[in-house]
Write a protein that holds these residues in place. Sequence first.
Motif, PDB file in Angstrom:
ATOM      1  N   ASP A 122      -8.645  -0.718  -5.080  1.00 20.79           N
ATOM      2  CA  ASP A 122      -8.733  -1.500  -3.943  1.00 20.79           C
ATOM      3  C   ASP A 122      -7.377  -2.003  -3.634  1.00 20.79           C
ATOM      4  OD1 ASP A 122     -11.487  -1.779  -4.139  1.00 20.79           O
ATOM      5  OD2 ASP A 122     -11.552  -3.568  -5.504  1.00 20.79           O
ATOM      6  N   ASP A 123      -6.981  -2.138  -2.316  1.00 22.36           N
ATOM      7  CA  ASP A 123      -5.749  -2.400  -1.658  1.00 22.36           C
ATOM      8  C   ASP A 123      -5.569  -4.024  -1.767  1.00 22.36           C
ATOM      9  OD1 ASP A 123      -6.860  -3.497   0.790  1.00 22.36           O
ATOM     10  OD2 ASP A 123      -7.015  -1.459   1.357  1.00 22.36           O
ATOM     11  N   ILE A 124      -4.343  -4.541  -1.234  1.00 19.51           N
ATOM     12  CA  ILE A 124      -4.380  -5.837  -1.277  1.00 19.51           C
ATOM     13  C   ILE A 124      -5.358  -6.819  -0.532  1.00 19.51           C
ATOM     14  CG2 ILE A 124      -2.671  -7.617  -0.155  1.00 19.51           C
ATOM     15  CD1 ILE A 124      -0.351  -5.423  -1.186  1.00 19.51           C
ATOM     16  N   VAL A 125      -5.836  -6.154   1.004  1.00 23.38           N
ATOM     17  CA  VAL A 125      -6.812  -6.584   1.424  1.00 23.38           C
ATOM     18  C   VAL A 125      -8.060  -6.862   0.654  1.00 23.38           C
ATOM     19  CG1 VAL A 125      -7.967  -6.880   3.655  1.00 23.38           C
ATOM     20  CG2 VAL A 125      -5.502  -6.292   3.922  1.00 23.38           C
ATOM     21  N   ASP A 126      -8.563  -5.850   0.257  1.00 24.72           N
ATOM     22  CA  ASP A 126     -10.054  -5.830  -0.311  1.00 24.72           C
ATOM     23  C   ASP A 126      -9.642  -6.819  -1.515  1.00 24.72           C
ATOM     24  OD1 ASP A 126     -10.656  -3.536   1.020  1.00 24.72           O
ATOM     25  OD2 ASP A 126      -9.741  -2.093  -0.407  1.00 24.72           O
ATOM     26  N   THR A 167      -1.877  -2.962   8.279  1.00 27.44           N
ATOM     27  CA  THR A 167      -0.425  -2.926   7.471  1.00 27.44           C
ATOM     28  C   THR A 167      -0.653  -3.178   5.890  1.00 27.44           C
ATOM     29  OG1 THR A 167       0.765  -3.425   9.502  1.00 27.44           O
ATOM     30  CG2 THR A 167       1.945  -3.779   7.587  1.00 27.44           C
ATOM     31  N   LEU A 168      -1.444  -4.108   5.770  1.00 29.19           N
ATOM     32  CA  LEU A 168      -1.504  -4.577   4.317  1.00 29.19           C
ATOM     33  C   LEU A 168      -2.707  -3.661   3.638  1.00 29.19           C
ATOM     34  CD1 LEU A 168      -1.239  -8.437   4.448  1.00 29.19           C
ATOM     35  CD2 LEU A 168       0.527  -6.633   3.734  1.00 29.19           C
ATOM     36  N   ARG A 169      -3.121  -2.545   4.304  1.00 24.47           N
ATOM     37  CA  ARG A 169      -3.880  -1.634   3.819  1.00 24.47           C
ATOM     38  C   ARG A 169      -3.155  -0.369   3.571  1.00 24.47           C
ATOM     39  NH1 ARG A 169      -9.407  -2.849   3.257  1.00 24.47           N
ATOM     40  NH2 ARG A 169     -10.099  -4.482   4.150  1.00 24.47           N
ATOM     41  N   SER A 170      -2.165  -0.468   4.237  1.00 19.45           N
ATOM     42  CA  SER A 170      -0.988   0.968   4.118  1.00 19.45           C
ATOM     43  C   SER A 170      -0.796   1.313   2.803  1.00 19.45           C
ATOM     44  CB  SER A 170       0.125   1.017   5.166  1.00 19.45           C
ATOM     45  OG  SER A 170       0.744   0.049   4.638  1.00 19.45           O
ATOM     46  N   PRO A 171      -0.230   2.406   2.380  1.00 16.04           N
ATOM     47  CA  PRO A 171       0.351   2.682   0.987  1.00 16.04           C
ATOM     48  C   PRO A 171       1.344   1.760   0.489  1.00 16.04           C
ATOM     49  CG  PRO A 171       0.193   4.715   2.394  1.00 16.04           C
ATOM     50  CD  PRO A 171       0.108   3.525   3.307  1.00 16.04           C
ATOM     51  N   GLY A 172       2.184   1.219   1.504  1.00 14.11           N
ATOM     52  CA  GLY A 172       3.276   0.097   0.883  1.00 14.11           C
ATOM     53  C   GLY A 172       4.306   0.743   0.059  1.00 14.11           C
ATOM     54  N   PRO A 173       4.840   0.350  -1.119  1.00 10.97           N
ATOM     55  CA  PRO A 173       4.109  -0.770  -2.021  1.00 10.97           C
ATOM     56  C   PRO A 173       4.742  -2.223  -1.222  1.00 10.97           C
ATOM     57  CG  PRO A 173       5.708   0.070  -3.022  1.00 10.97           C
ATOM     58  CD  PRO A 173       5.631   1.130  -1.858  1.00 10.97           C
ATOM     59  N   LEU A 176       3.067 -14.999   8.068  1.00  6.89           N
ATOM     60  CA  LEU A 176       2.417 -14.264   6.974  1.00  6.89           C
ATOM     61  C   LEU A 176       3.462 -13.390   6.507  1.00  6.89           C
ATOM     62  CD1 LEU A 176      -1.160 -13.678   8.860  1.00  6.89           C
ATOM     63  CD2 LEU A 176      -0.454 -15.268   6.796  1.00  6.89           C
ATOM     64  N   THR A 177       4.393 -12.674   7.273  1.00  8.16           N
ATOM     65  CA  THR A 177       5.374 -11.540   6.886  1.00  8.16           C
ATOM     66  C   THR A 177       6.458 -12.405   5.737  1.00  8.16           C
ATOM     67  OG1 THR A 177       6.551 -11.788   9.121  1.00  8.16           O
ATOM     68  CG2 THR A 177       4.803 -10.102   8.777  1.00  8.16           C
ATOM     69  N   TYR A 178       6.503 -13.763   6.037  1.00  8.31           N
ATOM     70  CA  TYR A 178       7.426 -14.450   5.390  1.00  8.31           C
ATOM     71  C   TYR A 178       6.934 -14.535   3.794  1.00  8.31           C
ATOM     72  CZ  TYR A 178      10.524 -18.350   3.802  1.00  8.31           C
ATOM     73  OH  TYR A 178      11.713 -18.903   3.337  1.00  8.31           O
ATOM     74  N   HIS A 179       5.542 -14.127   3.533  1.00 15.67           N
ATOM     75  CA  HIS A 179       4.815 -14.026   2.299  1.00 15.67           C
ATOM     76  C   HIS A 179       4.922 -12.804   1.622  1.00 15.67           C
ATOM     77  CE1 HIS A 179       3.347 -17.822   3.910  1.00 15.67           C
ATOM     78  NE2 HIS A 179       2.984 -18.196   2.498  1.00 15.67           N
ATOM     79  N   VAL A 180       5.424 -11.777   2.462  1.00 15.31           N
ATOM     80  CA  VAL A 180       5.324 -10.475   2.033  1.00 15.31           C
ATOM     81  C   VAL A 180       6.728  -9.890   1.721  1.00 15.31           C
ATOM     82  CG1 VAL A 180       4.829  -7.979   2.454  1.00 15.31           C
ATOM     83  CG2 VAL A 180       3.482 -10.091   3.398  1.00 15.31           C
ATOM     84  N   LEU A 181       6.989  -9.022   0.417  1.00 13.29           N
ATOM     85  CA  LEU A 181       8.317  -8.359   0.177  1.00 13.29           C
ATOM     86  C   LEU A 181       7.984  -6.898   0.293  1.00 13.29           C
ATOM     87  CD1 LEU A 181       9.402 -10.342  -3.091  1.00 13.29           C
ATOM     88  CD2 LEU A 181       9.882 -10.826  -0.626  1.00 13.29           C
ATOM     89  N   PRO A 182       9.041  -6.044   0.573  1.00 14.66           N
ATOM     90  CA  PRO A 182       8.816  -4.756   0.722  1.00 14.66           C
ATOM     91  C   PRO A 182       8.902  -4.308  -0.945  1.00 14.66           C
ATOM     92  CG  PRO A 182      10.888  -5.084   1.401  1.00 14.66           C
ATOM     93  CD  PRO A 182      10.229  -6.615   1.375  1.00 14.66           C
ATOM     94  N   GLY A 183       8.117  -3.312  -1.324  1.00 10.07           N
ATOM     95  CA  GLY A 183       8.296  -2.969  -2.694  1.00 10.07           C
ATOM     96  C   GLY A 183       7.216  -3.819  -3.526  1.00 10.07           C
ATOM     97  N   ALA A 184       7.030  -3.136  -4.671  1.00 11.14           N
ATOM     98  CA  ALA A 184       6.233  -4.005  -5.823  1.00 11.14           C
ATOM     99  C   ALA A 184       7.105  -4.700  -6.812  1.00 11.14           C
ATOM    100  CB  ALA A 184       5.152  -2.976  -6.177  1.00 11.14           C
ATOM    101  N   VAL A 185       6.872  -5.740  -7.035  1.00 12.90           N
ATOM    102  CA  VAL A 185       7.857  -6.809  -7.654  1.00 12.90           C
ATOM    103  C   VAL A 185       6.960  -7.413  -8.816  1.00 12.90           C
ATOM    104  CG1 VAL A 185       9.483  -8.626  -8.031  1.00 12.90           C
ATOM    105  CG2 VAL A 185       9.787  -7.089  -6.037  1.00 12.90           C
ATOM    106  N   GLN A 186       6.751  -7.298 -10.048  1.00 11.49           N
ATOM    107  CA  GLN A 186       6.012  -8.225 -11.018  1.00 11.49           C
ATOM    108  C   GLN A 186       6.743  -9.097 -11.625  1.00 11.49           C
ATOM    109  OE1 GLN A 186       3.834  -5.607 -13.572  1.00 11.49           O
ATOM    110  NE2 GLN A 186       3.676  -3.957 -11.911  1.00 11.49           N
ATOM    111  N   SER A 187       6.030 -10.048 -12.030  1.00 16.15           N
ATOM    112  CA  SER A 187       6.665 -11.188 -12.731  1.00 16.15           C
ATOM    113  C   SER A 187       7.806 -11.109 -13.702  1.00 16.15           C
ATOM    114  CB  SER A 187       5.580 -12.301 -13.342  1.00 16.15           C
ATOM    115  OG  SER A 187       4.981 -11.608 -14.287  1.00 16.15           O
ATOM    116  N   ASN A 217      -1.863  -0.725  -3.725  1.00 14.50           N
ATOM    117  CA  ASN A 217      -0.634  -0.512  -2.726  1.00 14.50           C
ATOM    118  C   ASN A 217       0.416  -1.416  -2.932  1.00 14.50           C
ATOM    119  OD1 ASN A 217      -2.301  -2.462  -1.490  1.00 14.50           O
ATOM    120  ND2 ASN A 217      -1.895  -1.858   0.629  1.00 14.50           N
ATOM    121  N   GLY A 218       0.372  -2.598  -4.256  1.00 11.54           N
ATOM    122  CA  GLY A 218       1.079  -3.373  -4.462  1.00 11.54           C
ATOM    123  C   GLY A 218       0.756  -4.293  -5.591  1.00 11.54           C
TER     124      GLY A 218
END
Length: 168
Positions: A29-33, A56-62, A97-108, A155-156
């Motif tokens: 599942d992607d972010i939107v799902d 965009t939020l369904r695209s590969p990202g991450p 909304l885009t202020y809530h999104v970072l490029p790349g996958a950052v985990q805690s 995707n992220g």
Amino acid sequence: MNRRFALKATLAATALAALTACAHTPKGDDIVDIAAANGNFNTLVAAVQAAGLEETLRSPGPFTVFAPTDAAFAALPAGTVESLLLPENKDQLVSILTYHVLPGAVQSGDVLGAVTNVATVQGQTVRVDGTGSKVGPSVKVNDANVTAADIIASNGVIHVIDKVLLPK
């Protein structure tokens, strides 16, 4: 005899592991799902759709998404969400909304023990504070608390926050 059995079992397990590793795994599942299925992000999903960001939020990202809950949106001044969802306010909604999104996958685990200013997709930075509190590790994004971290999507990654982040 036991050595022969152990050797055969090991070879069979290795072959099975190799076949499993090569097998096609279904796309997750992607972010939107994940947000849509959760039930606590109805406002976020509606806003993403109204802003035209779903594809965009369904695209590969991450991507890394700091996802405000419905309660976080409800805490905004009365009428704010309804106003942002109007077509004439689409640019402002996209900015938020885009202020809530970072490029790349950052985990805690990537931010624990540090304070960092990170560039968002919107262009401004958010302050990510992973230095914790007196009661244990915690992460804040600007003045929002991360209440659930590291929800992995295809995707992220999603981090649930308790406030809507507003760009300056």
